[in-house]
Design a protein around this motif. Structure first.
Motif, PDB file in Angstrom:
ATOM      1  N   LEU A 136      29.186 119.183  20.109  1.00 50.90           N
ATOM      2  CA  LEU A 136      27.751 119.477  20.088  1.00 50.90           C
ATOM      3  C   LEU A 136      27.201 119.311  21.493  1.00 50.90           C
ATOM      4  O   LEU A 136      27.459 118.308  22.148  1.00 50.90           O
ATOM      5  CB  LEU A 136      27.031 118.511  19.137  1.00 50.90           C
ATOM      6  CG  LEU A 136      27.547 118.513  17.700  1.00 50.90           C
ATOM      7  CD1 LEU A 136      26.907 117.396  16.889  1.00 50.90           C
ATOM      8  CD2 LEU A 136      27.263 119.856  17.055  1.00 50.90           C
ATOM      9  N   ASP A 141      20.524 113.835  17.261  1.00 50.82           N
ATOM     10  CA  ASP A 141      21.059 112.581  16.699  1.00 50.82           C
ATOM     11  C   ASP A 141      21.549 112.799  15.260  1.00 50.82           C
ATOM     12  O   ASP A 141      22.584 112.277  14.864  1.00 50.82           O
ATOM     13  CB  ASP A 141      19.977 111.484  16.703  1.00 50.82           C
ATOM     14  CG  ASP A 141      19.669 110.994  18.110  1.00 50.82           C
ATOM     15  OD1 ASP A 141      20.452 111.302  19.041  1.00 50.82           O
ATOM     16  OD2 ASP A 141      18.637 110.319  18.292  1.00 50.82           O
ATOM     17  N   ALA A 199      28.516 114.391  11.870  1.00 47.59           N
ATOM     18  CA  ALA A 199      29.665 115.184  12.319  1.00 47.59           C
ATOM     19  C   ALA A 199      31.007 114.500  12.045  1.00 47.59           C
ATOM     20  O   ALA A 199      32.057 115.037  12.395  1.00 47.59           O
ATOM     21  CB  ALA A 199      29.519 115.503  13.810  1.00 47.59           C
ATOM     22  N   ASN A 249      23.650 119.602  23.650  1.00 44.80           N
ATOM     23  CA  ASN A 249      22.203 119.811  23.690  1.00 44.80           C
ATOM     24  C   ASN A 249      21.821 120.397  25.056  1.00 44.80           C
ATOM     25  O   ASN A 249      21.785 119.687  26.047  1.00 44.80           O
ATOM     26  CB  ASN A 249      21.494 118.469  23.454  1.00 44.80           C
ATOM     27  CG  ASN A 249      19.982 118.598  23.477  1.00 44.80           C
ATOM     28  OD1 ASN A 249      19.439 119.693  23.561  1.00 44.80           O
ATOM     29  ND2 ASN A 249      19.313 117.462  23.400  1.00 44.80           N
ATOM     30  N   LYS A 273      24.862 114.688  15.289  1.00 42.84           N
ATOM     31  CA  LYS A 273      25.971 113.811  15.713  1.00 42.84           C
ATOM     32  C   LYS A 273      26.321 112.820  14.602  1.00 42.84           C
ATOM     33  O   LYS A 273      27.491 112.570  14.316  1.00 42.84           O
ATOM     34  CB  LYS A 273      25.585 113.048  17.000  1.00 42.84           C
ATOM     35  CG  LYS A 273      25.626 113.932  18.239  1.00 42.84           C
ATOM     36  CD  LYS A 273      25.397 113.125  19.521  1.00 42.84           C
ATOM     37  CE  LYS A 273      23.980 112.587  19.596  1.00 42.84           C
ATOM     38  NZ  LYS A 273      23.659 111.972  20.896  1.00 42.84           N
TER      39      LYS A 273
END
Lengths: 367, 125
Positions: free
Chosen positions: A139, A126, A132, A141, A129
């Motif tokens: 990204l 989180d 960014a 995960n 993000k």
């Protein structure tokens, strides 16, 4: 909360491991005993299921600039196959997480692999993000899709060398990695670890991780739980997020300033740590030796010679390698000099103690 | 399966009591030493300290954990097992041969609230 299981859960249960929650996962704490497993890693070789660690992939045109923006260390000159340790910081200098960053190879689809603490996977993803904006990055995960085994100890190199597929991994120097192929699948082997010994960490698909674990067991590698992982990393003064580092603690206070490159033009938290470096931190992480057999544990109060509280223990053990009662603790900077007389309150008693070097055990990494 | 001794009384917090006249010898059970792992330190009270049934009087520490000791009976500590100061591992070797404290009981009727081996065994399952 229901704890997650790693791909090796069934193997741990079959080995009779004592299982306990850690970082949102149900993990093996020990198989035989913490002491046995600790000594195996210091003197021979042991292996850990570290599949609970999180993996986040970063790619895109601005990948390098983005990682330098959210990460304290400098990835500008990190070669392909290089690994680097550092932190993600909040603007106030508190630590979001400590992590290692892998610089991928030109033939990979992604540019960086970030390996983060299990308990922080969602928080970190989180955070990345949320920070960014203005960067052309993707990204991903992939935590939970990969398994990971850490093979650690002076005989780790011999074990890895005995896999024909991985033989050349032993040429890697500390904090580098390469890709290998095992049963037609990609495997990452990095020369990294969290024990103060030489060792390797193997990332593979979950299915392959189960096979590799079984193969390593057959070769006589001792399965080791998180119990001794903690006693080992403690002796080598490696921080554990949640103890030596938290959202409220800066790496400068933890003595990890070497991983914070304030000469980089920009990263989140830079102004805060610059100020902290200039002013000097109010509290510092120190090593403390207790002059008794009692064990200083996390949360216990550290007192000055007059009995005033000047700090708090973050991790402590009866060190298995040194047979001394040792701890790491945050203490007011005025009481942080080597040989300062302190006391630690344990239950109803107070024990004399003194500040010592916190690297209780000198790591034996491959140069 | 953890060892049990007939004739001893047991507490739900894993202490055992052996009665010798008005003196109670108190230790931890084999089940407890096994659960703790290698014992590295025993935090004991001093002679003449008062202890109270159900209240903490010390602790046993292993690498993993510090576990409080609770007195099964009330009274005054007449002796502490000083051998455990330098050799806490004796408890791992034989939990029943190595008592931790001796207490002169102030209310022996408290013994009736303790468990017999069968009842203690049942709570260890």
């Amino acid at each position: 909360m229901e704890e997650k299981k790693t791909c090796l859960y069934d193997s741990h249960v079959a080995l009779g491991a004592q299982m306990s929650p850690f970082g949102g996962f149900i993990m093996p704490i020990q198989y035989s005993s913490i002491e046995d497993e600790h000594r195996a890693v210091r003197t021979a070789v042991g292996m850990f299921d570290v599949s609970h660690m999180g993996e986040i992939l970063v790619s895109g045109k601005d990948a390098e600039r983005f990682v330098n923006h959210i990460f304290t260390n400098d990835v500008t000159n990190l070669p392909h196959g290089g690994v680097i340790y550092g932190m993600m910081l909040r603007p106030d200098g508190g630590t979001v997480d400590d992590l290692i960053v892998y610089r991928q190879f030109p033939e990979n689809d992604t540019d960086y692999l970030m390996v983060v603490n299990a308990a922080n996977i969602e928080k970190d993803f989180d955070w990345m993000k949320a920070n960014a904006d203005g960067f052309e990055v993707v990204l991903d995960n992939v935590s939970g899709q990969w398994g990971e085994i850490a093979v650690q100890g002076p005989q780790a190199q011999a074990i890895i060398a005995s896999f024909p597929e991985f033989a050349s991994a032993v040429d890697e120097s500390f904090y580098t990695f390469r890709y290998f192929t095992y049963e037609s699948e990609p495997v990452i082997i990095s020369r990294t670890g969290y024990t103060g010994e030489d060792g390797f960490e193997i990332y593979a698909s979950e299915e392959l991780t189960v096979k590799l674990w079984a193969k390593l067991l057959e070769m006589g590698v001792k399965p080791c739980g998180l119990g001794c992982r903690d006693t080992l990393r403690f002796e080598a003064a490696l921080p554990l997020y949640g103890h030596e580092l938290t959202d409220e603690i800066s790496p400068i206070e933890a003595g990890l300033g070497i991983f914070v490159k304030t000469d980089k033009p920009e990263f989140i938290g830079r102004e805060a740590v610059l100020k902290l470096k200039e002013d000097g931190p109010r509290r510092k992480l120190v090593g403390i030796e207790l002059l008794d057999r009692a064990i200083p544990r996390a949360g216990y109060a550290v007192l000055d010679a007059d009995g005033n509280q000047v700090g708090e223990v973050t991790t402590g053990y009866r060190s298995l390698t040194l047979d001394k009662s040792l701890c790491m603790a945050y203490v007011d900077a005025a009481h942080s000099a080597l040989d300062t007389d302190l006391q630690i309150a344990i239950r109803k008693k107070v024990f004399p103690a003194k500040v010592v070097k916190k690297r209780f055990y000198t790591p034996k990494y491959k140069k | 399966m953890a060892k049990l001794i007939e004739g001893l009384k047991y507490s739900e917090s894993h202490e055992w009591v052996k009665v010798e006249g008005e003196i109670a010898l108190i230790g931890i059970t084999d089940y407890a030493q096994h659960a703790l792992g290698n014992i590295t330190y025993v935090d004991m009270p001093s002679e003449d300290d008062e202890v109270f049934a159900g209240e903490e009087f010390g602790a046993v520490e292993s690498t993993k954990i510090a576990s409080d000791l609770f007195s099964p009976v009330s009274g005054v500590v007449t002796e502490v097992n000083s051998a455990l100061e330098d050799a806490p591992e004796l408890i791992n070797e034989d939990a029943y041969a190595n008592w931790i404290i001796k207490v002169k009981m102030s209310d022996p009727s408290e013994l009736e609230t303790l468990l017999d081996p069968a009842a203690y065994e049942a709570i260890c399952k």
